[in-house]
Design an enzyme around this catalytic site. Structure first.
Site, PDB file in Angstrom:
ATOM      1  CB  ALA A 131       8.566   0.923 -45.233  1.00 32.59           C
ATOM      2  CG  ASN A 197       5.463   4.533 -50.116  1.00 33.51           C
ATOM      3  OD1 ASN A 197       4.431   6.276 -50.879  1.00 33.51           O
ATOM      4  ND2 ASN A 197       3.904   4.680 -49.371  1.00 33.51           N
ATOM      5  CG  HIS A 227       9.449  -4.400 -47.641  1.00 38.19           C
ATOM      6  ND1 HIS A 227       8.324  -4.288 -48.726  1.00 38.19           N
ATOM      7  CD2 HIS A 227       9.318  -3.576 -46.558  1.00 38.19           C
ATOM      8  CE1 HIS A 227       7.147  -3.501 -47.762  1.00 38.19           C
ATOM      9  NE2 HIS A 227       7.856  -2.739 -46.277  1.00 38.19           N
TER      10      HIS A 227
HETATM   11  N1  LIG Z   1       8.355   4.710 -47.883  1.00 37.73           N
HETATM   12  C1  LIG Z   1       7.895   4.423 -46.884  1.00 37.73           C
HETATM   13  O1  LIG Z   1       8.971   3.456 -47.041  1.00 37.73           O
HETATM   14  C2  LIG Z   1       6.054   4.410 -46.213  1.00 37.73           C
HETATM   15  C3  LIG Z   1       6.032   4.763 -46.672  1.00 37.73           C
HETATM   16  N2  LIG Z   1       4.359   5.645 -45.948  1.00 37.73           N
HETATM   17  C4  LIG Z   1       3.625   6.732 -46.630  1.00 37.73           C
HETATM   18  O2  LIG Z   1       3.819   7.561 -45.659  1.00 37.73           O
HETATM   19  C5  LIG Z   1       2.667   8.311 -45.530  1.00 37.73           C
HETATM   20  C6  LIG Z   1       2.040   8.160 -44.467  1.00 37.73           C
HETATM   21  O3  LIG Z   1       1.313   6.808 -43.352  1.00 37.73           O
HETATM   22  P1  LIG Z   1       0.740   7.338 -42.172  1.00 37.73           P
HETATM   23  O4  LIG Z   1       1.525   7.887 -40.811  1.00 37.73           O
HETATM   24  O5  LIG Z   1       0.655   5.991 -41.976  1.00 37.73           O
HETATM   25  O6  LIG Z   1      -0.611   7.427 -42.734  1.00 37.73           O
HETATM   26  P2  LIG Z   1      -1.899   8.422 -41.809  1.00 37.73           P
HETATM   27  O7  LIG Z   1      -3.375   7.763 -42.657  1.00 37.73           O
HETATM   28  O8  LIG Z   1      -1.764   7.283 -39.892  1.00 37.73           O
HETATM   29  O9  LIG Z   1      -1.665   9.452 -41.826  1.00 37.73           O
HETATM   30  C7  LIG Z   1      -1.361  10.132 -42.692  1.00 37.73           C
HETATM   31  C8  LIG Z   1      -1.832  11.607 -41.897  1.00 37.73           C
HETATM   32  O10 LIG Z   1      -2.315  12.912 -42.651  1.00 37.73           O
HETATM   33  C9  LIG Z   1      -3.206  13.863 -42.521  1.00 37.73           C
HETATM   34  N3  LIG Z   1      -3.160  14.479 -44.066  1.00 37.73           N
HETATM   35  C10 LIG Z   1      -4.009  14.041 -45.264  1.00 37.73           C
HETATM   36  N4  LIG Z   1      -3.733  15.018 -45.908  1.00 37.73           N
HETATM   37  C11 LIG Z   1      -3.410  16.392 -45.727  1.00 37.73           C
HETATM   38  C12 LIG Z   1      -2.560  17.417 -45.722  1.00 37.73           C
HETATM   39  N5  LIG Z   1      -3.556  18.091 -47.212  1.00 37.73           N
HETATM   40  N6  LIG Z   1      -2.643  18.647 -44.593  1.00 37.73           N
HETATM   41  C13 LIG Z   1      -1.866  17.921 -43.536  1.00 37.73           C
HETATM   42  N7  LIG Z   1      -1.719  16.650 -42.901  1.00 37.73           N
HETATM   43  C14 LIG Z   1      -2.982  15.521 -44.453  1.00 37.73           C
HETATM   44  C15 LIG Z   1      -4.194  12.802 -42.679  1.00 37.73           C
HETATM   45  O11 LIG Z   1      -5.105  13.218 -42.343  1.00 37.73           O
HETATM   46  C16 LIG Z   1      -3.337  11.865 -41.385  1.00 37.73           C
HETATM   47  O12 LIG Z   1      -3.303  12.649 -40.101  1.00 37.73           O
HETATM   48  C17 LIG Z   1       1.511   7.729 -45.820  1.00 37.73           C
HETATM   49  O13 LIG Z   1       1.661   8.082 -47.553  1.00 37.73           O
HETATM   50  C18 LIG Z   1       2.000   5.877 -46.552  1.00 37.73           C
HETATM   51  O14 LIG Z   1       2.187   5.600 -48.000  1.00 37.73           O
HETATM   52  C19 LIG Z   1       3.777   4.041 -45.605  1.00 37.73           C
HETATM   53  C20 LIG Z   1       4.753   3.399 -44.702  1.00 37.73           C
HETATM   54  C21 LIG Z   1       5.846   2.968 -45.642  1.00 37.73           C
HETATM   55  O1  LIG Z   2       6.865  -1.910 -44.594  1.00 38.21           O
HETATM   56  C1  LIG Z   2       6.191  -1.044 -44.380  1.00 38.21           C
HETATM   57  O2  LIG Z   2       6.311  -0.567 -43.133  1.00 38.21           O
HETATM   58  C2  LIG Z   2       5.236   0.472 -45.352  1.00 38.21           C
HETATM   59  C3  LIG Z   2       5.177   0.025 -46.873  1.00 38.21           C
HETATM   60  O3  LIG Z   2       5.852  -1.353 -47.416  1.00 38.21           O
HETATM   61  C4  LIG Z   2       4.796   0.828 -47.517  1.00 38.21           C
HETATM   62  O4  LIG Z   2       4.065   1.906 -47.664  1.00 38.21           O
HETATM   63  O5  LIG Z   2       6.026   0.336 -48.838  1.00 38.21           O
END
Ligand SMILES: NC(=O)C1=CN([C@@H]2O[C@H](COP(=O)(O)OP(=O)(O)OC[C@H]3O[C@@H](n4cnc5c(N)ncnc54)[C@H](O)[C@@H]3O)[C@@H](O)[C@H]2O)C=CC1
Ligand SMILES: O=C([O-])CC(=O)C(=O)O
Length: 276
Positions: A131, A197, A227
């Site tokens: 992100a 994150n 951000h």
């Molecule tokens: N690095 C970055 O900039 C960003 C990181 N993220 C992170 O990415 C991750 C995913 O985000 P989203 O897809 O929006 O979340 P989401 O909640 O839509 O999807 C997460 C999925 O993982 C599944 N899950 C949970 N535990 C599991 C396991 N042990 N094994 C298999 N599947 C499992 C859930 O059932 C769900 O389907 C989150 O941790 C979020 O905080 C999100 C946005 C930006």
């Molecule tokens: O901006 C986004 O899409 C998500 C975000 O900040 C994060 O998870 O760090």
């Protein structure tokens, strides 16, 4: 990123089939990730996936089965708890691990554990920009002396449901910008595991979790997740404003996150790499 550059398609496993995971899987199936092929998708409860599209996917809820497909690289899109549970096993299998739930790496012990597993198996832990942006320049700037790195994250009120901010203010009637946190990135990543994150990614690229300063706002005047990064050092300075279109499925997450993962996968087999 040079280790996966043979003639064979890169074998990609995906952990988590939520907002980011489903977008990554769709892009892989449309062959948008370069020379990469989807081998398996690890989900928590396989009985939940019954649509026609899902029936065609290589879904499994067994880590043993998932790793038996011998992925070269695994993309984690499943949350902090899943990363804590699965990360070391994936790295120990020899597969590279691309993490989006990078906030979990604010725990030094976990980061060390993963690094040791990667070193022992010859695999790598990869943090995509996801992100945020500008990590290339922050990382290069940190080769020299870096004085200050700050991050200000703002998201519309609807992105804060299900987080601690929901207990602090009435998100439905919030009329002006509310500062939910000000302090070091390590604390931001711990307090907002689903939302900041980016603070951990920025810290890993630059001056670390304790010196990177973060502010977090619920802001009813904006439509995008924004951000703002500022950094100063011997290299000069950077001031970067990022506005992510929030995904329909999960307003905490921007579409750019899956796109950044796909860009990372492309880089793993590409003969030309730009902007690392
Ligand atoms: N690095 C970055 O900039 C960003 C990181 N993220 C992170 O990415 C991750 C995913 O985000 P989203 O897809 O929006 O979340 P989401 O909640 O839509 O999807 C997460 C999925 O993982 C599944 N899950 C949970 N535990 C599991 C396991 N042990 N094994 C298999 N599947 C499992 C859930 O059932 C769900 O389907 C989150 O941790 C979020 O905080 C999100 C946005 C930006
Ligand atoms: O901006 C986004 O899409 C998500 C975000 O900040 C994060 O998870 O760090």
């Amino acid at each position: 990123m040079d280790t996966k550059i043979g003639q064979e398609a890169l074998r990609v496993g995906v952990i988590g089939y939520g907002t980011v995971g489903a977008d990554v899987v769709r892009a892989l199936r449309r062959e948008e990730a370069g020379r990469a092929a989807l081998t398996a998708v690890l989900v928590r409860d396989i009985s939940k996936y019954k649509s026609t599209e899902e029936a065609e996917l290589p879904l499994t809820d067994s880590m043993a089965e998932f790793l038996a497909c011998q992925p070269d690289v695994v993309v984690e899109c499943a949350g902090h708890a899943a990363l804590r549970t699965c990360g070391a096993e994936v790295l120990a299998s020899g597969a590279d691990l691309v993490v989006v739930s990078v906030g979990a790496l604010a725990e030094d012990e976990l980061l060390e554990h993963f690094t040791r597993a990667a070193l022992a198996a010859g695999s790598r832990l990869v943090v995509p920009s996801a992100a945020i942006g500008g990590l290339d320049r922050i990382a290069a700037g940190s080769v020299g002396q870096m004085e200050r790195v700050t991050l200000t994250t703002r998201k519309p009120p609807r992105a804060w449901y299900g987080t601690r901010v929901e207990q602090e203010v009435d998100l439905a009637t919030l009329a002006e910008s509310y500062c939910a946190f000000e302090g070091p990135a390590r604390e931001a990543a711990r307090l907002f595991p689903e939302s900041v994150n980016v603070s951990a990614a920025l810290s890993l690229a630059g001056i670390g979790m304790d010196r990177t300063q973060v502010r977090v706002f619920a802001d009813p005047t904006i439509e995008h997740n924004t951000h703002e990064i500022e950094a100063h050092g011997h290299f000069g300075s950077i001031r970067l404003h990022i506005a992510n279109t929030p995904s329909k499925e999960n307003p905490k997450t921007g579409y750019i996150v899956a796109m950044s993962v796909i860009k990372t996968l492309r880089g793993m087999t590409a003969p030309l790499l730009i902007g690392l």
